[in-house]
Design an enzyme around this catalytic site. Sequence first.
Site, PDB file in Angstrom:
ATOM      1  N   TYR A  53       1.125  -1.338   0.201  1.00 26.17           N
ATOM      2  CA  TYR A  53      -0.395  -0.008   0.217  1.00 26.17           C
ATOM      3  C   TYR A  53       0.919   1.265  -0.248  1.00 26.17           C
ATOM      4  O   TYR A  53       0.634   2.068  -0.656  1.00 26.17           O
ATOM      5  CB  TYR A  53      -1.103  -0.046   0.740  1.00 26.17           C
ATOM      6  CG  TYR A  53      -1.611   1.175   1.287  1.00 26.17           C
ATOM      7  CD1 TYR A  53      -2.971   0.662   0.954  1.00 26.17           C
ATOM      8  CD2 TYR A  53      -1.706   2.290   1.781  1.00 26.17           C
ATOM      9  CE1 TYR A  53      -3.919   1.192   0.364  1.00 26.17           C
ATOM     10  CE2 TYR A  53      -2.963   2.925   1.603  1.00 26.17           C
ATOM     11  CZ  TYR A  53      -3.916   2.900   0.924  1.00 26.17           C
ATOM     12  OH  TYR A  53      -5.003   4.057   1.113  1.00 26.17           O
ATOM     13  N   LYS A  57       1.238   4.095  -3.127  1.00 28.38           N
ATOM     14  CA  LYS A  57       0.698   5.302  -2.824  1.00 28.38           C
ATOM     15  C   LYS A  57       1.904   6.408  -3.478  1.00 28.38           C
ATOM     16  O   LYS A  57       2.017   7.134  -3.766  1.00 28.38           O
ATOM     17  CB  LYS A  57       0.132   5.134  -1.842  1.00 28.38           C
ATOM     18  CG  LYS A  57      -1.127   5.421  -1.600  1.00 28.38           C
ATOM     19  CD  LYS A  57      -2.237   5.012  -2.389  1.00 28.38           C
ATOM     20  CE  LYS A  57      -3.462   4.416  -1.976  1.00 28.38           C
ATOM     21  NZ  LYS A  57      -4.399   5.049  -3.596  1.00 28.38           N
TER      22      LYS A  57
HETATM   23  N1  LIG Z   1     -10.491   4.406   4.289  1.00 30.77           N
HETATM   24  C1  LIG Z   1      -9.248   5.451   4.316  1.00 30.77           C
HETATM   25  O1  LIG Z   1      -9.309   5.452   5.419  1.00 30.77           O
HETATM   26  C2  LIG Z   1      -8.272   5.968   2.978  1.00 30.77           C
HETATM   27  C3  LIG Z   1      -7.032   6.247   3.678  1.00 30.77           C
HETATM   28  C4  LIG Z   1      -6.094   7.100   2.600  1.00 30.77           C
HETATM   29  C5  LIG Z   1      -6.430   7.168   1.111  1.00 30.77           C
HETATM   30  N2  LIG Z   1      -7.445   6.103   0.939  1.00 30.77           N
HETATM   31  C6  LIG Z   1      -7.621   5.905  -0.534  1.00 30.77           C
HETATM   32  O2  LIG Z   1      -9.162   5.969  -0.740  1.00 30.77           O
HETATM   33  C7  LIG Z   1      -9.424   5.894  -2.278  1.00 30.77           C
HETATM   34  C8  LIG Z   1     -11.162   4.990  -1.323  1.00 30.77           C
HETATM   35  O3  LIG Z   1     -10.784   3.934  -0.151  1.00 30.77           O
HETATM   36  P1  LIG Z   1     -12.240   3.503   0.147  1.00 30.77           P
HETATM   37  O4  LIG Z   1     -11.644   3.303   1.208  1.00 30.77           O
HETATM   38  O5  LIG Z   1     -13.579   3.750   0.365  1.00 30.77           O
HETATM   39  O6  LIG Z   1     -11.929   1.952   0.041  1.00 30.77           O
HETATM   40  P2  LIG Z   1     -13.403   1.086   0.110  1.00 30.77           P
HETATM   41  O7  LIG Z   1     -14.413   1.356   0.336  1.00 30.77           O
HETATM   42  O8  LIG Z   1     -12.493  -0.483  -0.070  1.00 30.77           O
HETATM   43  O9  LIG Z   1     -13.678   0.949  -1.873  1.00 30.77           O
HETATM   44  C9  LIG Z   1     -13.036   0.942  -2.672  1.00 30.77           C
HETATM   45  C10 LIG Z   1     -13.693   1.380  -4.090  1.00 30.77           C
HETATM   46  O10 LIG Z   1     -12.509   0.811  -5.475  1.00 30.77           O
HETATM   47  C11 LIG Z   1     -13.182   0.192  -5.816  1.00 30.77           C
HETATM   48  N3  LIG Z   1     -12.574  -0.631  -6.526  1.00 30.77           N
HETATM   49  C12 LIG Z   1     -11.537  -1.781  -6.220  1.00 30.77           C
HETATM   50  N4  LIG Z   1     -11.120  -2.540  -7.314  1.00 30.77           N
HETATM   51  C13 LIG Z   1     -11.276  -2.418  -7.825  1.00 30.77           C
HETATM   52  C14 LIG Z   1     -11.123  -2.337  -9.259  1.00 30.77           C
HETATM   53  N5  LIG Z   1      -9.907  -3.312 -10.285  1.00 30.77           N
HETATM   54  N6  LIG Z   1     -12.136  -0.843 -10.222  1.00 30.77           N
HETATM   55  C15 LIG Z   1     -12.947  -0.906 -10.733  1.00 30.77           C
HETATM   56  N7  LIG Z   1     -12.347  -0.891  -9.159  1.00 30.77           N
HETATM   57  C16 LIG Z   1     -12.315  -1.477  -8.090  1.00 30.77           C
HETATM   58  C17 LIG Z   1     -14.525  -0.685  -5.456  1.00 30.77           C
HETATM   59  O11 LIG Z   1     -15.420  -1.403  -5.789  1.00 30.77           O
HETATM   60  P3  LIG Z   1     -15.917  -2.667  -5.383  1.00 30.77           P
HETATM   61  O12 LIG Z   1     -17.338  -1.731  -4.100  1.00 30.77           O
HETATM   62  O13 LIG Z   1     -16.811  -2.484  -6.425  1.00 30.77           O
HETATM   63  O14 LIG Z   1     -15.519  -3.640  -5.442  1.00 30.77           O
HETATM   64  C18 LIG Z   1     -15.250   0.315  -4.033  1.00 30.77           C
HETATM   65  O15 LIG Z   1     -15.534   1.420  -4.643  1.00 30.77           O
HETATM   66  C19 LIG Z   1      -8.366   4.449  -2.210  1.00 30.77           C
HETATM   67  O16 LIG Z   1      -7.733   4.838  -3.788  1.00 30.77           O
HETATM   68  C20 LIG Z   1      -7.957   4.677  -1.451  1.00 30.77           C
HETATM   69  O17 LIG Z   1      -6.412   3.900  -0.747  1.00 30.77           O
HETATM   70  C21 LIG Z   1      -8.620   5.338   1.715  1.00 30.77           C
END
Ligand SMILES: NC(=O)c1ccc[n+]([C@@H]2O[C@H](COP(=O)([O-])OP(=O)(O)OC[C@H]3O[C@@H](n4cnc5c(N)ncnc54)[C@H](OP(=O)(O)O)[C@@H]3O)[C@@H](O)[C@H]2O)c1
Length: 137
Positions: A53, A57
């Site tokens: 990760y 990133k």
């Molecule tokens: N949550 C945090 O604390 C946090 C902190 C820093 C950065 N981020 C970043 O924010 C972004 C969103 O994360 P999140 O926390 O919202 O995670 P999440 O709830 O797991 O959502 C991830 C999303 O990405 C989609 N996805 C995964 N693999 C895919 C693929 N191969 N093709 C198309 N779509 C795909 C998933 O679709 P499905 O639902 O259809 O599987 C889901 O909608 C990520 O880049 C993550 O690294 C998150």
Amino acid sequence: MNVFGVVAVTHAFVPLLRRSPNARIVNMSSGLGSVNLLSGPELNLVKQGLLAYSSSKAALNALTLVYAEALRADGIKVNAATPGLVPTDLNTAASVPRGDRTTADGAVVPVLLATIPADGPTGVFRGPASLDDVAPW
Ligand SMILES: NC(=O)c1ccc[n+]([C@@H]2O[C@H](COP(=O)([O-])OP(=O)(O)OC[C@H]3O[C@@H](n4cnc5c(N)ncnc54)[C@H](OP(=O)(O)O)[C@@H]3O)[C@@H](O)[C@H]2O)c1
């Protein structure tokens, strides 16, 4: 997904974005990809040991800078956002900190970067709370 997925999607969309008067690309990064934060003692992020990760990133941050420069002449702004710690499906493991921000909180900076005006920045890393939050690369 953090690197090769972004490259594939960016290359697919650039021909269309070149036809848009206000094209914006926002890469969803993370403080865990910040080499500055990983190497600093304040947050001890490196102790989380998230090899894939954090390194992907960090690569995404580099992609952001290179694409921002390459697409500058086309008027396409390319920036990176960090949403802060938000409990989602991503961080359900008990060993990973989840934070108490809402998904709406996490979406603020990405949406602002997606809608920045023509005189807004390109090649910047911002978040988690506002566009004034300069995230360290
Ligand atoms: N949550 C945090 O604390 C946090 C902190 C820093 C950065 N981020 C970043 O924010 C972004 C969103 O994360 P999140 O926390 O919202 O995670 P999440 O709830 O797991 O959502 C991830 C999303 O990405 C989609 N996805 C995964 N693999 C895919 C693929 N191969 N093709 C198309 N779509 C795909 C998933 O679709 P499905 O639902 O259809 O599987 C889901 O909608 C990520 O880049 C993550 O690294 C998150």
